[in-house]
Design a protein around this motif. Structure first.
Motif, PDB file in Angstrom:
ATOM      1  N   ASN A 393       0.842  -1.193   0.000  1.00  0.00           N
ATOM      2  CA  ASN A 393       0.000   0.000   0.000  1.00  0.00           C
ATOM      3  C   ASN A 393       0.886   1.256   0.000  1.00  0.00           C
ATOM      4  O   ASN A 393       2.015   1.242   0.519  1.00  0.00           O
ATOM      5  CB  ASN A 393      -0.937  -0.006   1.204  1.00  0.00           C
ATOM      6  N   GLU A 462     -10.774  -3.005 -13.620  1.00  0.00           N
ATOM      7  CA  GLU A 462     -10.272  -4.222 -12.998  1.00  0.00           C
ATOM      8  C   GLU A 462     -10.631  -5.447 -13.827  1.00  0.00           C
ATOM      9  O   GLU A 462     -11.695  -5.516 -14.448  1.00  0.00           O
ATOM     10  CB  GLU A 462     -10.865  -4.346 -11.599  1.00  0.00           C
ATOM     11  N   TRP A 514      -1.364  -2.408 -11.630  1.00  0.00           N
ATOM     12  CA  TRP A 514      -1.708  -2.315 -10.214  1.00  0.00           C
ATOM     13  C   TRP A 514      -2.354  -3.627  -9.805  1.00  0.00           C
ATOM     14  O   TRP A 514      -3.450  -3.955 -10.253  1.00  0.00           O
ATOM     15  CB  TRP A 514      -2.672  -1.141  -9.976  1.00  0.00           C
ATOM     16  N   ILE A 516      -4.390  -5.936  -7.546  1.00  0.00           N
ATOM     17  CA  ILE A 516      -5.423  -5.731  -6.524  1.00  0.00           C
ATOM     18  C   ILE A 516      -5.401  -6.864  -5.503  1.00  0.00           C
ATOM     19  O   ILE A 516      -5.618  -6.654  -4.320  1.00  0.00           O
ATOM     20  CB  ILE A 516      -6.805  -5.605  -7.206  1.00  0.00           C
ATOM     21  N   GLU A 534      -7.266  -2.753  -1.730  1.00  0.00           N
ATOM     22  CA  GLU A 534      -7.726  -1.362  -1.829  1.00  0.00           C
ATOM     23  C   GLU A 534      -8.243  -0.866  -0.475  1.00  0.00           C
ATOM     24  O   GLU A 534      -7.927   0.251  -0.041  1.00  0.00           O
ATOM     25  CB  GLU A 534      -8.860  -1.263  -2.853  1.00  0.00           C
ATOM     26  N   SER A 537      -5.391  -0.566   2.072  1.00  0.00           N
ATOM     27  CA  SER A 537      -4.573   0.631   1.833  1.00  0.00           C
ATOM     28  C   SER A 537      -5.267   1.875   2.371  1.00  0.00           C
ATOM     29  O   SER A 537      -4.622   2.759   2.940  1.00  0.00           O
ATOM     30  CB  SER A 537      -4.308   0.795   0.335  1.00  0.00           C
ATOM     31  N   ILE A 590     -12.162   5.789  -0.683  1.00  0.00           N
ATOM     32  CA  ILE A 590     -12.659   4.947  -1.781  1.00  0.00           C
ATOM     33  C   ILE A 590     -14.092   5.299  -2.150  1.00  0.00           C
ATOM     34  O   ILE A 590     -14.427   5.457  -3.319  1.00  0.00           O
ATOM     35  CB  ILE A 590     -12.582   3.443  -1.413  1.00  0.00           C
TER      36      ILE A 590
END
Length: 635
Positions: A393, A462, A514, A516, A534, A537, A590
């Protein structure tokens, strides 16, 4: 200090200092990458020619029996010819190969010359005890020099080793012995971890009782704990190494490029462990090349990969790649925070470590103690650092970069797997860095983020991470189960011949990848896919949180709700007010869809020694279910 700017992805971009670029092996990633894709076989042939071969290959790559690919077919080699033998003909012979420190503080060193002597002696011991080329020899040991010597001795005589991590349980060890049909087990009375001796031999005895294929067990005396020794089966390492059978001269077996070098079992969360088969030729070329270019290895470097030799990180980047490149390896037996949280920084200062490679979980675990422990030590010898095991992260990345690297050491955030043998997506020292991104593919590799049909998804979306090509370091099959190998890795995108990684990822507009997390760690909440990384982080970016783990729990309305487990930094304590604050913080970072329904506080998370959080254990605990096999856990 490195120049900083903003990238198109909205993250701070970290550029390497001019001195880093000037000394790097590779100064222009883009042009060499393009060449490696356009002329993939020629690229790998050039790298292979930098190693020693008893006989050169007839063909670089053979894809006639997809997906059971072969590399450097017809070639004759042995990883030992490159990791030890060729160094004996140069000045490297008298260079330190291994610096070892035990957790209690004891120390040992081996030059390449001395390492050759010990490996040759133990290779002769194995042969005298009946080991043959083609055998699979199981190794179950702590982080002591003998584990490296045993691995190298197996390779020298053409036997494959199956290293079982020294924290595994009786069940895990017995299962791996049985699957490999091993006749030989090499172990130790124990090792030291957080000030206490472990009793490996007792576990080994029970595993041998459950899997009675073992004829010979050789035990290293490390802790001095009393051991049961069965006549005609159990032998002490030091006794055998002191006998005339342990001659210091042993010829290296000439192996085919496709002969098995080792079997390594993945510690899957469910089902029978998969014994991945890696070979002498392609694996040697791939690991040596990735190591040299990614970590810019030079003759004077002292390299420390703070993993365990029992995992693929240890195989590739503690043992084989560093030795092939003639590096000096640091090996430490114990925990990073024993007896105090400065143990790692103390070692870096004491031995002048130049390059340090560890996991995000270890970094986050040490972050909780603050910067003061690291600031007590001179870490100026460091010039590069690395991260492995899971996505790092941004908060941990920045702490690592600023506190340990003093704003001048680029972080090589590497993505790869047991199956890949070596780094697949990784920066080079010259790559501009985005905290939290593994950046771009290594040479020869094309990666994509695709949907379930194999179609590439738009930037920022994603999807499933796939490898579109084959590479020399890839596992050849699953031991005894080729159908499972096809089903697990190749069946989903059989038409395109894409390798399915099992990871979820996205690629930004700059082509940076990136990660996940494992698809198992991706949860659907109200129809939205959310990665555990996510959410974690976002939580760790709060000033009170040092580490977090997020899981999805079944919910009749939303499909899943988010359950977070949090470790607080020193000076903070759990409260309803803090819980509400953390939930709002995730909202801000988020969005409300990612807000945890529950937050619980703990002093530690269930993790493997390779740095992976065992989220299945947290899920079982939250649901009141059986936690299953906990043998992979560090504590």
């Amino acid at each position: 200090m490195s120049k900083k700017t903003k990238s198109n992805a909205g993250n701070g971009m970290y550029y390497p200092e001019e001195s880093v670029v000037k000394r790097a092996h590779i100064k222009d990633y883009d042009s060499l990458y393009k060449e490696s894709i356009t002329n993939r076989e020629e690229f790998w042939a050039k790298e292979a020619e930098k190693l020693f071969w008893y006989k050169k290959w007839d063909k670089v790559m053979d894809d006639s029996k997809r997906p059971f690919f072969k590399w450097f077919t017809g070639g004759k080699t042995n990883v030992i010819a490159n990791a030890i033998d060729r160094h004996l003909e140069s000045e490297t012979k008298n260079k330190l190969a291994i610096i070892w420190e035990g957790e209690p503080g004891d120390k040992r060193t081996f030059s390449y010359f001395a390492l050759n002597r010990e490996v040759s002696k133990f290779a002769n011991v194995l042969k005298a005890m009946g080991a043959n080329k083609g055998d699979i020899i199981t190794i179950y040991m702590p982080q002591i020099p003998e584990i490296l010597i045993a691995m190298l001795a197996c390779a020298k005589i053409g036997a494959a080793h199956s290293v079982v991590y020294g924290g595994f349980s009786v069940e895990a060890l017995a299962e791996r012995i049985a699957d490999a049909h091993s006749r030989f087990l090499i172990t130790a009375d124990g090792g030291f971890r957080r000030g206490k001796p472990t009793n490996l031999k007792k576990i080994a005895d029970e595993a041998m009782r459950r899997s009675p294929t073992i004829d010979i067990c050789i035990t290293v005396k490390r802790t001095g704990e009393e051991c049961y020794m069965e006549n005609d089966r159990d032998f002490w390492w030091h006794d055998l190494m002191g006998m005339p059978i342990a001659s210091p001269v042993c010829p290296t077996e000439k192996t085919d490029a496709e002969d098995p070098l080792f079997i390594l079992y993945t510690s899957g969360t469910t089902g029978k462990p998969k014994g991945l088969v890696h070979t002498h030729g392609g694996y040697s070329v791939y690991t040596a090349t990735t190591f040299k270019y990614v970590f810019d290895i030079k003759p004077a470097d002292r390299w420390w990969c703070a993993a365990d030799p029992g995992w693929i990180t240890g195989h590739s980047y503690i043992v084989y790649a560093p030795l092939i490149n003639g590096a000096t390896i640091m090996l430490y037996e114990g925990a990073p925070n024993h007896p105090y949280p400065n143990r790692w920084w103390q070692i870096i200062e004491k031995y002048g470590i130049n390059i340090f490679y560890t996991s995000p979980t270890a970094i986050r675990g040490l972050m909780r103690y603050g910067a003061s422990w690291a600031d007590k030590h001179d870490l100026s010898s460091l010039r590069l650092m690395g991260s492995v095991g899971e996505p790092i992260n941004p908060e941990a990345w920045k702490w690592y970069y600023e506190v340990i690297g003093k704003n001048r050491c680029p972080i090589m955030d590497t993505w790869w797997q047991t199956e890949t043998g070596g780094f697949m997506i990784t920066p080079l020292p010259v790559t501009p860095l985005k905290p939290g991104s593994a950046t771009k593919p290594f040479f020869g590799n094309e990666v994509a983020v695709v949907d379930d049909s194999g179609k590439e998804v738009p930037a920022g979306t994603e999807g499933n991470l796939v490898i579109k090509n084959i590479w020399p370091g890839m596992a050849r099959t699953i031991l005894g189960d080729p159908d499972r190998y096809v089903e697990k890795y190749w069946k989903r995108y059989e038409e395109q011949c894409y390798y399915l990684t099992g990871d979820s990822a996205k690629m930004d507009e700059d082509g940076y990848v990136w990660i996940i997390g494992r698809n198992d760690d991706v949860m659907k909440v109200s129809g939205y896919r959310l990665g555990s990384a996510e959410i974690e982080s976002a939580l760790v970016s709060h000033p009170a949180v040092t580490e977090a783990a997020a899981i999805g729990l079944p919910d009749s309305l939303k499909g899943n709700i988010i359950h977070a487990t949090v470790i607080l930094k020193d000076g903070f304590s759990a409260s309803d007010e803090l819980t509400n604050e953390l939930k709002k913080h995730v909202d801000n970072e988020i969005g409300p869809i990612a807000r945890p329904a529950f937050i619980v506080y703990t002093d530690s998370l269930p993790k493997t020694r390779s740095g992976k959080i065992m989220r299945r254990v947290l899920k079982a605990r939250a649901l009141g279910q059986d936690e299953g096999d906990l043998s992979t856990l560090d504590e």
